[in-house]
Write a protein that holds these residues in place. Structure first.
Motif, short mmCIF file in Angstrom:
data_model
loop_
_atom_site.label_atom_id
_atom_site.label_comp_id
_atom_site.label_asym_id
_atom_site.label_seq_id
_atom_site.Cartn_x
_atom_site.Cartn_y
_atom_site.Cartn_z
N ASP A 143 -25.38 64.95 -15.51
CA ASP A 143 -26.12 64.39 -14.38
C ASP A 143 -27.33 63.59 -14.87
N PHE A 144 -28.02 64.13 -15.86
CA PHE A 144 -29.19 63.45 -16.43
C PHE A 144 -28.77 62.09 -17.00
N TYR A 145 -27.73 62.08 -17.83
CA TYR A 145 -27.29 60.82 -18.43
C TYR A 145 -26.79 59.84 -17.36
N ALA A 146 -26.14 60.34 -16.32
CA ALA A 146 -25.67 59.48 -15.24
C ALA A 146 -26.85 58.83 -14.52
N GLN A 147 -27.91 59.61 -14.28
CA GLN A 147 -29.09 59.05 -13.61
C GLN A 147 -29.81 58.05 -14.50
N VAL A 148 -29.85 58.32 -15.80
CA VAL A 148 -30.48 57.38 -16.74
C VAL A 148 -29.72 56.06 -16.71
N ARG A 149 -28.39 56.12 -16.76
CA ARG A 149 -27.58 54.89 -16.73
C ARG A 149 -27.71 54.17 -15.39
N ALA A 150 -27.79 54.94 -14.31
CA ALA A 150 -27.90 54.34 -12.98
C ALA A 150 -29.20 53.55 -12.84
N ARG A 151 -30.21 53.92 -13.58
CA ARG A 151 -31.48 53.22 -13.54
C ARG A 151 -31.50 52.01 -14.48
N GLY A 152 -30.35 51.76 -15.11
CA GLY A 152 -30.27 50.60 -15.99
C GLY A 152 -30.75 50.86 -17.40
N HIS A 153 -30.99 52.10 -17.73
CA HIS A 153 -31.43 52.45 -19.08
C HIS A 153 -30.25 53.02 -19.86
N MET A 154 -30.45 53.06 -21.14
CA MET A 154 -29.47 53.70 -22.00
C MET A 154 -30.15 54.93 -22.58
N PRO A 155 -29.47 56.07 -22.61
CA PRO A 155 -30.08 57.25 -23.23
C PRO A 155 -30.47 56.96 -24.68
N ASP A 156 -31.57 57.57 -25.13
CA ASP A 156 -32.06 57.33 -26.50
C ASP A 156 -31.00 57.64 -27.54
N SER A 157 -30.21 58.68 -27.30
CA SER A 157 -29.16 59.02 -28.28
C SER A 157 -28.14 57.89 -28.37
N GLU A 158 -27.82 57.27 -27.25
CA GLU A 158 -26.86 56.17 -27.26
C GLU A 158 -27.46 54.95 -27.96
N VAL A 159 -28.74 54.70 -27.75
CA VAL A 159 -29.42 53.59 -28.43
C VAL A 159 -29.36 53.81 -29.94
N ARG A 160 -29.66 55.04 -30.37
CA ARG A 160 -29.63 55.34 -31.81
C ARG A 160 -28.23 55.18 -32.36
N LEU A 161 -27.23 55.66 -31.62
CA LEU A 161 -25.84 55.54 -32.08
C LEU A 161 -25.40 54.08 -32.16
N ARG A 162 -25.78 53.30 -31.18
CA ARG A 162 -25.41 51.87 -31.21
C ARG A 162 -26.08 51.16 -32.40
N THR A 163 -27.32 51.51 -32.67
CA THR A 163 -28.01 50.94 -33.84
C THR A 163 -27.30 51.35 -35.12
N GLN A 164 -26.92 52.60 -35.19
CA GLN A 164 -26.21 53.09 -36.38
C GLN A 164 -24.85 52.41 -36.53
N ILE A 165 -24.18 52.17 -35.43
CA ILE A 165 -22.88 51.48 -35.47
C ILE A 165 -23.05 50.08 -36.04
N VAL A 166 -24.10 49.37 -35.60
CA VAL A 166 -24.35 48.02 -36.11
C VAL A 166 -24.58 48.08 -37.63
N LYS A 167 -25.39 49.04 -38.08
CA LYS A 167 -25.66 49.17 -39.52
C LYS A 167 -24.39 49.50 -40.29
N LEU A 168 -23.58 50.40 -39.76
CA LEU A 168 -22.34 50.79 -40.44
C LEU A 168 -21.35 49.62 -40.51
N LYS A 169 -21.30 48.82 -39.44
CA LYS A 169 -20.41 47.65 -39.47
C LYS A 169 -20.86 46.66 -40.54
N GLU A 170 -22.16 46.48 -40.68
CA GLU A 170 -22.67 45.58 -41.72
C GLU A 170 -22.36 46.13 -43.11
#
Length: 123
Positions: free
Chosen positions: A42-69
């Motif tokens: 529910d918390f993550y759903a409300q965070v996404r509904a407000r147009g934000h990305m959860p901090d854990s998802e931001v960190r994971l996306r950043t890590q994915i970019v680094k791993l792809k490089e």
């Protein structure tokens, strides 16, 4: 959850994470990640509904970019190493052929090719 989402956290740093949510609620983190999944979801759903990305998802996306490089860099390095191996194989083959020619010439009588003394023959 409401205090974090409103930016008025009292018991945590107010980050959009399960850790902050657990601190704010005064419960262990694993209570939200293992036993009571509904509040976490529910918390993550409300965070996404407000147009934000959860901090854990931001960190994971950043890590994915680094791993792809890193993967692209590894692929470039692997390609270069494969090219180097091909060149080295060619060089070894050429040197082997040249060595064979010199040994054949050495075995011929009156050949101008002479063997160099080896360290054991110098003694």
């Amino acid at each position: 959850m409401d205090r974090i989402l409103l930016g008025t956290a009292q018991n945590s740093n107010g980050a959009l994470t399960i850790v902050a949510l657990a601190e704010e609620a005064g419960v262990p983190r694993n209570a939200l990640t293992q036993r009571h999944l509904d509040p976490k979801n529910d918390f993550y759903a409300q965070v996404r509904a407000r147009g934000h990305m959860p901090d854990s998802e931001v960190r994971l996306r950043t890590q994915i970019v680094k791993l792809k490089e890193l993967r692209r860099e590894d692929a470039r390095e692997l390609k270069q190493l494969q090219t180097d191996v091909e060149h080295l194989v060619r060089a070894v083959n050429q040197l082997t052929a040249h060595n064979r020619q010199l040994r054949n010439a050495l075995s011929q009588p009156g050949s101008p090719v002479r063997a160099l003394p080896t360290p054991t023959s110098l003694l």
